[in-house]
Design a protein around this motif. Structure first.
Motif, PDB file in Angstrom:
ATOM      1  N   GLU A  26       0.823  -1.209   0.000  1.00 60.31           N
ATOM      2  CA  GLU A  26       0.000   0.000   0.000  1.00 60.31           C
ATOM      3  C   GLU A  26       0.859   1.261   0.000  1.00 60.31           C
ATOM      4  O   GLU A  26       0.665   2.186   0.803  1.00 60.31           O
ATOM      5  CB  GLU A  26      -0.956   0.012   1.200  1.00 60.31           C
ATOM      6  CG  GLU A  26      -1.965  -1.135   1.164  1.00 60.31           C
ATOM      7  CD  GLU A  26      -2.943  -1.074   2.322  1.00 60.31           C
ATOM      8  OE1 GLU A  26      -2.706  -0.294   3.268  1.00 60.31           O
ATOM      9  OE2 GLU A  26      -3.949  -1.805   2.289  1.00 60.31           O
ATOM     10  N   ILE A  27       1.827   1.318  -0.908  1.00 58.84           N
ATOM     11  CA  ILE A  27       2.679   2.502  -1.049  1.00 58.84           C
ATOM     12  C   ILE A  27       1.849   3.607  -1.695  1.00 58.84           C
ATOM     13  O   ILE A  27       1.403   3.463  -2.838  1.00 58.84           O
ATOM     14  CB  ILE A  27       3.918   2.172  -1.908  1.00 58.84           C
ATOM     15  CG1 ILE A  27       4.689   1.009  -1.283  1.00 58.84           C
ATOM     16  CG2 ILE A  27       4.811   3.394  -2.063  1.00 58.84           C
ATOM     17  CD1 ILE A  27       5.815   0.480  -2.163  1.00 58.84           C
ATOM     18  N   PRO A  28       1.612   4.712  -1.006  1.00 64.05           N
ATOM     19  CA  PRO A  28       0.674   5.729  -1.509  1.00 64.05           C
ATOM     20  C   PRO A  28       0.979   6.220  -2.925  1.00 64.05           C
ATOM     21  O   PRO A  28       0.075   6.296  -3.759  1.00 64.05           O
ATOM     22  CB  PRO A  28       0.812   6.863  -0.484  1.00 64.05           C
ATOM     23  CG  PRO A  28       1.278   6.193   0.757  1.00 64.05           C
ATOM     24  CD  PRO A  28       2.157   5.064   0.295  1.00 64.05           C
ATOM     25  N   PRO A  33      -1.162   8.285  -6.887  1.00 62.68           N
ATOM     26  CA  PRO A  33      -0.237   9.423  -6.797  1.00 62.68           C
ATOM     27  C   PRO A  33      -0.916  10.783  -6.920  1.00 62.68           C
ATOM     28  O   PRO A  33      -0.276  11.816  -6.778  1.00 62.68           O
ATOM     29  CB  PRO A  33       0.699   9.189  -7.995  1.00 62.68           C
ATOM     30  CG  PRO A  33      -0.154   8.471  -8.986  1.00 62.68           C
ATOM     31  CD  PRO A  33      -1.106   7.621  -8.196  1.00 62.68           C
ATOM     32  N   VAL A  34      -2.230  10.799  -7.151  1.00 62.21           N
ATOM     33  CA  VAL A  34      -2.931  12.056  -7.408  1.00 62.21           C
ATOM     34  C   VAL A  34      -2.852  13.028  -6.231  1.00 62.21           C
ATOM     35  O   VAL A  34      -2.566  14.225  -6.432  1.00 62.21           O
ATOM     36  CB  VAL A  34      -4.404  11.793  -7.811  1.00 62.21           C
ATOM     37  CG1 VAL A  34      -5.152  13.104  -7.994  1.00 62.21           C
ATOM     38  CG2 VAL A  34      -4.449  10.969  -9.095  1.00 62.21           C
ATOM     39  N   PRO A  35      -3.101  12.601  -4.970  1.00 67.02           N
ATOM     40  CA  PRO A  35      -3.005  13.561  -3.857  1.00 67.02           C
ATOM     41  C   PRO A  35      -1.633  14.234  -3.763  1.00 67.02           C
ATOM     42  O   PRO A  35      -1.559  15.451  -3.539  1.00 67.02           O
ATOM     43  CB  PRO A  35      -3.275  12.684  -2.623  1.00 67.02           C
ATOM     44  CG  PRO A  35      -4.113  11.560  -3.139  1.00 67.02           C
ATOM     45  CD  PRO A  35      -3.583  11.285  -4.510  1.00 67.02           C
ATOM     46  N   ILE A  67      -4.421  11.193 -16.036  1.00 65.99           N
ATOM     47  CA  ILE A  67      -5.640  11.930 -15.708  1.00 65.99           C
ATOM     48  C   ILE A  67      -5.294  13.138 -14.832  1.00 65.99           C
ATOM     49  O   ILE A  67      -5.827  14.242 -15.027  1.00 65.99           O
ATOM     50  CB  ILE A  67      -6.657  11.012 -15.014  1.00 65.99           C
ATOM     51  CG1 ILE A  67      -7.250  10.018 -16.026  1.00 65.99           C
ATOM     52  CG2 ILE A  67      -7.782  11.828 -14.364  1.00 65.99           C
ATOM     53  CD1 ILE A  67      -8.134   8.958 -15.414  1.00 65.99           C
ATOM     54  N   ALA A  68      -4.388  12.946 -13.868  1.00 69.27           N
ATOM     55  CA  ALA A  68      -3.960  14.051 -13.013  1.00 69.27           C
ATOM     56  C   ALA A  68      -3.257  15.130 -13.824  1.00 69.27           C
ATOM     57  O   ALA A  68      -3.437  16.328 -13.568  1.00 69.27           O
ATOM     58  CB  ALA A  68      -3.030  13.533 -11.920  1.00 69.27           C
ATOM     59  N   HIS A  69      -2.469  14.737 -14.814  1.00 66.62           N
ATOM     60  CA  HIS A  69      -1.846  15.720 -15.702  1.00 66.62           C
ATOM     61  C   HIS A  69      -2.908  16.601 -16.350  1.00 66.62           C
ATOM     62  O   HIS A  69      -2.762  17.827 -16.434  1.00 66.62           O
ATOM     63  CB  HIS A  69      -1.033  15.009 -16.786  1.00 66.62           C
ATOM     64  CG  HIS A  69       0.334  14.630 -16.361  1.00 66.62           C
ATOM     65  ND1 HIS A  69       1.073  13.656 -17.011  1.00 66.62           N
ATOM     66  CD2 HIS A  69       1.132  15.083 -15.358  1.00 66.62           C
ATOM     67  CE1 HIS A  69       2.249  13.537 -16.424  1.00 66.62           C
ATOM     68  NE2 HIS A  69       2.302  14.389 -15.422  1.00 66.62           N
TER      69      HIS A  69
END
Length: 214
Positions: A26-28, A33-35, A67-69
């Motif tokens: 569960e590596i964030p 990676p969005v947050p 998507i975050a980009h």
């Protein structure tokens, strides 16, 4: 063919193993990676490109990054960043294949190797293009390309073309705030468009061969 099959199976096993490990630990940054990108300001561009570039060696949720980009930098800016990261990932996979190419050749029959490399020389770029939107397969094929006589400019061009539709589509999904449902729909549309492009390329590439045989 044994060497190529061993390499393909080995890369698949390593990439899948890394994905499973990331989920279990569960590596964030490797699960969502969005947050991190949202609170990083301008640095989010570098974080996103870096994550996409390292997708060959670490399990990155590339669709979320793209998507975050789009959400952070708009359609065109986000697509450009995703294209840059995807191109870097293709090159890293290719260079990884170059590292293992000589040891792998000792496992292959010279005659069969020559035949396989002729086939890959003709159609390998299409495999790179068609698999870029597909997790795990994209990394595997780029490494396999580096283990053959394929040249990096052609592999890079195929990688960029293969990333073009996904980069634009996911950036659009992010920019229009359709992350959940849009992301799933975009993934299906990307696979469909890529398959269509691959089929068209096969038809176009095959025509000269048939004409020469007449």
């Amino acid at each position: 063919m044994r060497g190529y099959l061993l390499l393909t199976g080995g890369v698949l096993a390593v990439v899948l193993g890394l994905y499973v490990l990331a989920v279990l630990l569960e590596i964030p940054v490797l699960t969502d990676p969005v947050p991190l990108m949202r609170r990083s300001g301008a640095l989010a561009a570098g974080i996103g490109v870096g994550l996409l570039s390292l997708d060959v060696v670490i399990p990155v949720p590339s669709s979320l990054v793209m998507i975050a980009h789009g959400a952070l930098f708009g359609v065109w800016g986000g697509a450009g960043l995703s294209l840059l990261g995807g191109a870097a990932a293709t090159l890293i996979g290719f260079l990884t294949g170059r590292v293992v190419r000589d040891p792998m050749r000792r496992l292959t029959n010279p005659r069969l190797r020559a035949r396989t490399e002729r086939l890959l020389g003709r159609w390998g770029w299409l495999a790179v293009l068609a698999t870029r939107p597909v997790p795990v397969l994209a990394e595997t094929v780029s490494v396999l390309a580096g283990a053959t006589t394929m040249r990096w400019p052609g592999v890079l061009a195929a990688g960029v073309l293969g990333n073009l539709v996904p980069a634009l589509a996911y950036a659009w999904a992010g920019a229009t705030a359709t992350r959940a449902v849009g992301g799933a729909l975009v993934f299906g549309a990307v696979l469909g468009l890529t398959a269509l492009a691959a089929l068209l390329a096969v038809v176009v590439r095959g025509r000269p061969v048939r004409a020469a045989g007449r």
